[in-house]
Design a protein around this motif. Structure first.
Motif, mmCIF file in Angstrom:
data_model
loop_
_atom_site.group_PDB
_atom_site.id
_atom_site.type_symbol
_atom_site.label_atom_id
_atom_site.label_comp_id
_atom_site.label_asym_id
_atom_site.label_seq_id
_atom_site.Cartn_x
_atom_site.Cartn_y
_atom_site.Cartn_z
ATOM 1 N N THR A 196 -34.655 -46.641 -59.597
ATOM 2 C CA THR A 196 -34.834 -45.577 -58.618
ATOM 3 C C THR A 196 -34.864 -44.219 -59.291
ATOM 4 O OG1 THR A 196 -33.950 -44.695 -56.525
ATOM 5 C CG2 THR A 196 -32.356 -45.298 -58.213
ATOM 6 N N ILE A 197 -35.271 -43.215 -58.527
ATOM 7 C CA ILE A 197 -35.211 -41.824 -58.951
ATOM 8 C C ILE A 197 -34.044 -41.176 -58.210
ATOM 9 C CG2 ILE A 197 -36.428 -39.634 -59.108
ATOM 10 C CD1 ILE A 197 -37.721 -41.830 -60.755
ATOM 11 N N ARG A 198 -33.118 -40.618 -58.943
ATOM 12 C CA ARG A 198 -31.920 -40.065 -58.326
ATOM 13 C C ARG A 198 -32.194 -38.707 -57.698
ATOM 14 N NH1 ARG A 198 -27.529 -36.714 -60.244
ATOM 15 N NH2 ARG A 198 -25.698 -37.038 -58.942
ATOM 16 N N GLN A 199 -31.853 -38.584 -56.420
ATOM 17 C CA GLN A 199 -31.830 -37.286 -55.745
ATOM 18 C C GLN A 199 -30.359 -36.861 -55.665
ATOM 19 O OE1 GLN A 199 -33.373 -35.047 -51.665
ATOM 20 N NE2 GLN A 199 -33.563 -37.259 -51.818
ATOM 21 N N PRO A 200 -29.954 -35.824 -56.388
ATOM 22 C CA PRO A 200 -28.523 -35.477 -56.504
ATOM 23 C C PRO A 200 -27.998 -34.793 -55.237
ATOM 24 C CG PRO A 200 -29.842 -33.882 -57.698
ATOM 25 C CD PRO A 200 -30.810 -34.916 -57.192
ATOM 26 N N LEU A 201 -27.907 -35.541 -54.144
ATOM 27 C CA LEU A 201 -27.588 -34.958 -52.844
ATOM 28 C C LEU A 201 -26.226 -34.279 -52.829
ATOM 29 C CD1 LEU A 201 -28.977 -37.817 -50.582
ATOM 30 C CD2 LEU A 201 -29.957 -35.536 -50.909
ATOM 31 N N SER A 202 -25.222 -34.924 -53.408
ATOM 32 C CA SER A 202 -23.893 -34.322 -53.418
ATOM 33 C C SER A 202 -23.902 -32.993 -54.165
ATOM 34 C CB SER A 202 -22.883 -35.287 -54.052
ATOM 35 O OG SER A 202 -21.586 -34.726 -54.070
ATOM 36 N N ASP A 203 -24.586 -32.956 -55.309
ATOM 37 C CA ASP A 203 -24.693 -31.721 -56.080
ATOM 38 C C ASP A 203 -25.458 -30.650 -55.306
ATOM 39 O OD1 ASP A 203 -23.375 -33.041 -58.086
ATOM 40 O OD2 ASP A 203 -25.189 -33.502 -59.227
ATOM 41 N N MET A 204 -26.490 -31.072 -54.577
ATOM 42 C CA MET A 204 -27.283 -30.117 -53.809
ATOM 43 C C MET A 204 -26.460 -29.509 -52.678
ATOM 44 S SD MET A 204 -30.765 -32.398 -53.759
ATOM 45 C CE MET A 204 -31.588 -31.420 -52.494
ATOM 46 N N GLY A 205 -25.688 -30.365 -51.973
ATOM 47 C CA GLY A 205 -24.820 -29.842 -50.923
ATOM 48 C C GLY A 205 -23.788 -28.884 -51.475
ATOM 49 N N ALA A 206 -23.218 -29.239 -52.637
ATOM 50 C CA ALA A 206 -22.216 -28.368 -53.259
ATOM 51 C C ALA A 206 -22.831 -27.043 -53.676
ATOM 52 C CB ALA A 206 -21.603 -29.073 -54.472
ATOM 53 N N ARG A 207 -24.041 -27.078 -54.226
ATOM 54 C CA ARG A 207 -24.678 -25.840 -54.667
ATOM 55 C C ARG A 207 -24.972 -24.911 -53.484
ATOM 56 N NH1 ARG A 207 -27.624 -23.795 -59.138
ATOM 57 N NH2 ARG A 207 -27.694 -21.577 -58.709
ATOM 58 N N ALA A 249 -23.343 -24.849 -50.627
ATOM 59 C CA ALA A 249 -22.068 -24.331 -50.128
ATOM 60 C C ALA A 249 -21.541 -23.220 -51.022
ATOM 61 C CB ALA A 249 -21.049 -25.466 -50.030
ATOM 62 N N ARG A 250 -21.612 -23.410 -52.335
ATOM 63 C CA ARG A 250 -21.139 -22.366 -53.254
ATOM 64 C C ARG A 250 -21.951 -21.089 -53.104
ATOM 65 N NH1 ARG A 250 -20.972 -26.719 -57.150
ATOM 66 N NH2 ARG A 250 -18.828 -27.428 -57.429
ATOM 67 N N TYR A 251 -23.244 -21.244 -52.942
ATOM 68 C CA TYR A 251 -24.100 -20.064 -52.800
ATOM 69 C C TYR A 251 -23.699 -19.252 -51.565
ATOM 70 C CZ TYR A 251 -28.315 -17.232 -52.488
ATOM 71 O OH TYR A 251 -29.186 -16.187 -52.428
ATOM 72 N N VAL A 252 -23.488 -19.927 -50.447
ATOM 73 C CA VAL A 252 -23.124 -19.240 -49.205
ATOM 74 C C VAL A 252 -21.739 -18.604 -49.320
ATOM 75 C CG1 VAL A 252 -22.567 -19.603 -46.773
ATOM 76 C CG2 VAL A 252 -24.610 -20.643 -47.746
ATOM 77 N N LEU A 253 -20.779 -19.351 -49.846
ATOM 78 C CA LEU A 253 -19.417 -18.811 -49.951
ATOM 79 C C LEU A 253 -19.341 -17.674 -50.954
ATOM 80 C CD1 LEU A 253 -17.245 -22.056 -49.737
ATOM 81 C CD2 LEU A 253 -17.859 -20.452 -47.922
ATOM 82 N N ASP A 254 -20.083 -17.775 -52.056
ATOM 83 C CA ASP A 254 -20.099 -16.684 -53.020
ATOM 84 C C ASP A 254 -20.705 -15.425 -52.412
ATOM 85 O OD1 ASP A 254 -18.853 -18.059 -55.049
ATOM 86 O OD2 ASP A 254 -20.718 -18.709 -55.995
ATOM 87 N N ALA A 255 -21.749 -15.600 -51.608
ATOM 88 C CA ALA A 255 -22.359 -14.444 -50.948
ATOM 89 C C ALA A 255 -21.371 -13.786 -49.995
ATOM 90 C CB ALA A 255 -23.609 -14.876 -50.195
ATOM 91 N N PHE A 256 -20.590 -14.612 -49.278
ATOM 92 C CA PHE A 256 -19.601 -14.073 -48.345
ATOM 93 C C PHE A 256 -18.485 -13.343 -49.095
ATOM 94 C CE2 PHE A 256 -15.541 -14.740 -46.067
ATOM 95 C CZ PHE A 256 -15.808 -13.970 -44.950
ATOM 96 N N GLU A 257 -17.988 -13.959 -50.164
ATOM 97 C CA GLU A 257 -16.917 -13.331 -50.936
ATOM 98 C C GLU A 257 -17.403 -12.035 -51.595
ATOM 99 O OE1 GLU A 257 -13.957 -14.228 -50.837
ATOM 100 O OE2 GLU A 257 -13.807 -16.372 -50.445
ATOM 101 N N LYS A 258 -18.635 -12.030 -52.034
ATOM 102 C CA LYS A 258 -19.199 -10.818 -52.649
ATOM 103 C C LYS A 258 -19.265 -9.694 -51.616
ATOM 104 C CE LYS A 258 -23.170 -9.273 -55.389
ATOM 105 N NZ LYS A 258 -23.659 -8.178 -54.528
ATOM 106 N N ARG A 259 -19.626 -10.051 -50.402
ATOM 107 C CA ARG A 259 -19.699 -9.041 -49.349
ATOM 108 C C ARG A 259 -18.319 -8.469 -49.048
ATOM 109 N NH1 ARG A 259 -22.932 -10.072 -43.685
ATOM 110 N NH2 ARG A 259 -22.956 -7.919 -42.940
#
Length: 416
Positions: free
Chosen positions: A310-321, A323-333
Motif C-alpha cells: 500500500t501507499i501510506r497516507q499519514p493521517l495521524s500526522d496530518m491531523g496533528a499538523r 491542530a498544531r497550526y491552528v493552536l500556534d496561530a491562536f497562541e501567537k495572537r
C-alpha cells in the motif's frame, strides 16, 4: 463590515451595548438576555465581521482551551479508519497542549455560520475542518472573517490553510514501484462509485502520469474508473461496489493470461480488499497470478491474507499538523496581545510542495506539469495581487508525501 464595533451590533438589533458586550465579551454585571436574543447577537456579530478587541479582555475571557473539529452531519465519523486516525493525531496534540476537544457536527448548509458563531463567541479557540467538499460555498465566510482554522484534504478554491495528501504523487509512486519490480502491464481500479470525491480524479491522474513517466501506454480495457473515458462501462449507477468488483474479477479471469495486467493499482485499501476477495472467489491467486497495491495503509491492509502492499497516507500526522497550526496561530495572537506565556514557538507556515520525483530520483515531468498547472490556476496573476499577497497565497497548503509499503500482495511479475 470588517472591524464592526459593539455599538454597530447593538444599533442593528435595537438593544443596548451592555447586552452585546455581555454576550460577546462575557462582561460582568447584572445583565441578562434571552437565549433568542443571545443567538441573534452572535449571528449578527458573524454577519458584521466582529472579531473582538483582544487587548481589552481579561485572560479568562480570551481563551477556552478548546479546539473544535468540524465534521458534516452526513459524514460517517468514527465509523472509518480515516477519521479515527485523523482524530488520533488531533487529540494527541490537544493532550500535549492542555486543550479540550469539541466535535462540531451540523448540516453543511449552515456549517460556516455555526462554526463562525462558536469562534466569535469564544466557545472554541480554533477549528480543524474535515470532509469539506471542494464546492462548499459556506467556507468563504470563514475565510473572509480570517477565522482561526485549517482544513485537512481540502482542494477547493477558498484560500484557507490546509494539510493535504498528495493523491497524484501516491498513485504515481505506486506505478514507479511496480515498474521497478518489472511490471509492464498495469491496471487501475478506481473508487467503485460514480459519486466519489475529487480525490478519485487526482489519483487517476497520478496513475496515468506514472505510466507516462515510465514510457508505458495505458490500456483502457483495464482502467476501471467511472471518470475515465474509454474504459470498461458497466452500469456504474445501478451496481454496488461489490458487484463492480465482481464484474472486474470475472472479466480478469476470462482474459488470456498474456493479455491481463500483471499488477493493479487501487484507489484505496478498501477497494483493494474488495477486489482481492472477488479474485479469490473466482480462483485467481494473489500475488501468484496478479499483484495488488492499495492506498492509505488502513488497518485492514495488514490483516488481509495476503497482507496488502500500500501507499501510506499519514493521517495521524496530518491531523496533528493541522491542530498544531491552528493552536500556534491562536497562541501567537494571544502573545501579540500580551497574554500568552513566554517561549511559544509557532509552527512554520504551511507551504505548497510541488516537487515530486519518479524512479531513481529523477524529476517527474508528467506529474510535475499537472501540479504546476493546478498551482497556477489557484494563484491570480502578478497584476492582480501585491507581493505580500502572493507570498501569503503560497503559504496556504502543505502536501504530505506518500510512502510505499511493500507487503505480501506484490511480487515481481513471474506470471507475466
Amino acid at each position: 463590515m470588517p472591524g464592526a464595533r459593539l455599538k454597530d451590533i447593538a444599533n442593528s438589533l435595537g438593544c443596548s451595548i451592555g447586552v452585546v458586550s455581555h454576550v460577546l465579551n462575557h462582561s460582568e454585571g447584572n445583565i441578562s438576555c434571552s437565549e433568542a436574543l443571545r443567538d441573534r447577537i452572535l449571528r449578527k456579530a458573524v454577519e458584521l465581521g466582529y472579531m473582538g478587541h483582544w487587548s481589552s479582555r481579561t485572560s479568562h475571557a480570551r481563551r477556552t482551551n478548546t479546539l473544535g473539529v468540524y465534521v458534516p452531519a452526513s459524514s460517517p465519523f468514527f465509523r472509518n479508519a480515516y477519521e479515527g486516525q485523523l482524530l488520533a493525531g488531533i487529540s494527541e496534540v490537544c493532550r500535549e497542549r492542555g486543550y479540550d476537544l469539541l466535535l462540531i457536527s451540523i448540516p453543511g448548509s449552515v456549517g460556516a455560520e455555526e462554526c463562525a458563531t462558536k469562534l466569535v463567541a469564544r466557545r472554541i479557540d480554533g477549528l480543524v475542518l474535515l470532509h469539506i467538499p471542494e464546492t462548499a460555498d459556506w467556507l468563504q465566510p470563514l475565510a473572509d472573517l480570517k477565522a482561526n482554522c485549517a482544513a485537512v484534504n481540502y482542494f477547493g478554491s477558498v484560500l484557507i490553510p490546509s494539510v493535504n495528501f498528495d493523491d497524484r504523487a501516491a498513485t504515481f509512486l505506486a506505478v514507479g514501484e511496480m515498474v521497478r519490480m518489472g511490471h509492464r502491464r498495469l491496471g487501475y481500479l478506481g473508487a467503485l462509485r460514480i459519486d466519489a470525491g475529487y480525490s478519485t480524479q487526482r489519483r487517476l491522474d497520478g496513475f496515468l502520469g506514472g505510466l507516462a513517466e515510465s514510457h508505458l501506454r495505458p490500456d483502457p480495457h483495464w482502467i476501471f474508473e467511472a471518470r475515465y473515458t474509454g474504459g470498461p462501462s458497466p452500469d456504474w449507477r445501478r451496481l454496488s461496489p461489490r458487484d463492480l468488483a465482481q464484474w472486474l474479477a470475472a472479466r480478469f479471469v476470462a482474459t488470456r493470461p498474456d493479455l491481463r495486467p500483471t499488477a493493479f493499482v487501487c484507489h484505496s485499501d478498501a477497494v483493494a480488499a474488495l477486489f482481492l476477495a472477488e479474485l479469490h472467489r473466482v480462483g485467481v491467486r494473489c500475488p501468484e497470478d496478479v499483484s495488488i497495491v492499495g492506498l492509505d495503509d488502513a488497518p485492514i491492509s495488514r490483516s488481509l491474507l495476503p497482507s496488502l502492499s500500500t501507499i501510506r497516507q499519514p493521517l495521524s500526522d496530518m491531523g496533528a499538523r493541522a491542530a498544531r497550526y491552528v493552536l500556534d496561530a491562536f497562541e501567537k495572537r494571544l502573545s501579540e496581545a500580551g497574554a500568552a506565556p513566554a517561549g511559544i514557538s509557532p509552527q512554520p507556515p504551511l507551504e505548497t510542495a510541488l516537487r515530486v520525483r519518479g524512479r531513481r530520483g529523477r524529476r517527474s515531468t508528467a506529474l510535475q506539469a499537472v501540479l504546476a498547472q493546478e498551482a497556477d490556476a489557484r494563484t491570480p496573476t502578478a497584476s492582480e495581487q501585491t507581493l505580500p499577497e502572493r507570498q501569503a497565497r503560497r503559504k496556504l497548503f502543505l502536501y504530505t508525501k506518500p510512502e510505499f509499503i511493500l507487503r505480501d500482495s506484490t511480487i515481481p511479475p513471474h506470471h507475466a
